[in-house]
Design a protein around this motif. Structure first.
Motif, mmCIF file in Angstrom:
data_model
loop_
_atom_site.group_PDB
_atom_site.id
_atom_site.type_symbol
_atom_site.label_atom_id
_atom_site.label_comp_id
_atom_site.label_asym_id
_atom_site.label_seq_id
_atom_site.Cartn_x
_atom_site.Cartn_y
_atom_site.Cartn_z
ATOM 1 N N SER A 197 -30.224 -10.705 -27.094
ATOM 2 C CA SER A 197 -30.039 -10.422 -25.665
ATOM 3 C C SER A 197 -31.376 -10.266 -24.936
ATOM 4 C CB SER A 197 -29.211 -9.146 -25.485
ATOM 5 O OG SER A 197 -29.929 -8.005 -25.933
ATOM 6 N N ARG A 245 -20.741 -6.629 -27.073
ATOM 7 C CA ARG A 245 -22.170 -6.780 -26.772
ATOM 8 C C ARG A 245 -22.474 -8.184 -26.263
ATOM 9 N NH1 ARG A 245 -23.151 -4.001 -31.751
ATOM 10 N NH2 ARG A 245 -23.703 -5.986 -32.737
ATOM 11 N N ASP A 246 -21.923 -9.181 -26.956
ATOM 12 C CA ASP A 246 -22.212 -10.569 -26.586
ATOM 13 C C ASP A 246 -21.671 -10.912 -25.204
ATOM 14 O OD1 ASP A 246 -23.503 -10.980 -28.966
ATOM 15 O OD2 ASP A 246 -21.796 -11.916 -29.964
ATOM 16 N N ARG A 296 -23.849 -8.658 -22.370
ATOM 17 C CA ARG A 296 -25.302 -8.651 -22.291
ATOM 18 C C ARG A 296 -25.742 -9.222 -20.943
ATOM 19 N NH1 ARG A 296 -26.059 -13.225 -26.971
ATOM 20 N NH2 ARG A 296 -25.806 -15.081 -25.670
ATOM 21 N N PRO A 335 -24.556 -14.039 -21.074
ATOM 22 C CA PRO A 335 -23.422 -13.457 -21.811
ATOM 23 C C PRO A 335 -22.490 -14.531 -22.353
ATOM 24 C CG PRO A 335 -23.070 -13.264 -19.453
ATOM 25 C CD PRO A 335 -24.490 -13.736 -19.627
#
Length: 219
Positions: free
Chosen positions: A102, A181-182, A185, A189
């Motif tokens: 990220s 999270r992915d 971010r 993203p």
């Protein structure tokens, strides 16, 4: 002009397996971008650099060189002159890569390499933001997904077959956290590109997924 296929999707959706088989079927070059991010994360881990500290991670990027090599059609990931293809597949490396990927400096480090490869070859590239960021002009974009439980079960079976002791619930929890999270971010993203075709592999075999995408290249 090169033909580029971008395959995006969440962790454990089978992107790498599908991309490798499809590349072999089409005689295209397979580029595993996730492995490149894992190699960087592996460097941070073995050098004691806390992956949650972005400043330290970014400062360390200058000391990293990533290259891809091919041996009997199999991609090898070279980190500073050493083949780390096996080491980067460990669970802790994947979790670390989800964090460090990220960071803008980490992404910028690999962006140029990835685009250069795609500009010179017919490639299949898989990752989290290939169709939205790395190869926005790819001729075919696929968003490959599967349910969290299906992805966790696949990973559990893969590890147990290798004799690795693991817990299904823990793997499922880890996948859910990585998805969040992915997808949240700040930089690139995880999401399906507007012109991507979504393929849900939850109830499909590997061969069925490969054949489905292969037919798209013929249309």
């Amino acid at each position: 002009m090169s033909y580029n296929i971008a395959i995006d999707g969440p962790a454990g959706a089978g992107k790498s397996t599908i991309a490798k088989r499809l590349a072999a079927k089409l005689s295209y070059l397979y580029v595993d971008t996730g492995a490149m991010y894992r190699a960087m994360a592996y460097y941070f881990l073995i050098n004691g650099i806390p992956v949650e500290k972005e400043t330290e991670v970014c400062e360390a990027c200058d000391g990293i060189e990533i290259a891809l090599a091919y041996e009997d059609g199999i991609q090898k990931v070279i980190l500073n002159g050493t083949d780390v293809s096996g080491e980067i597949r460990r669970e802790e490396v994947g979790s670390a890569a989800s964090v460090t990927s990220s960071y803008p400096a980490v992404r910028q480090k690999l962006l140029g390499i990835q685009r250069e490869i795609a500009g010179k070859n017919n490639v299949i590239m898989d990752g989290r933001d290939i169709g939205t960021c790395i190869l926005p002009n790819a001729q075919l974009k696929i968003y490959l997904t599967a349910s969290v439980h299906t992805r966790a079960l696949r990973r559990y079976n893969e590890l147990t077959e290798k004799g690795v002791s693991c817990d299904l619930a823990e793997i499922e929890h880890d996948i859910e956290e990585r998805d969040w999270r992915d997808m949240h971010r700040e930089i690139s993203p995880l999401r399906a590109a507007d012109d991507a075709v979504t393929v849900d592999s939850s109830e499909m075999t590997i061969d069925e997924v490969v054949d489905t995408i292969y037919r798209m290249t013929l249309s």
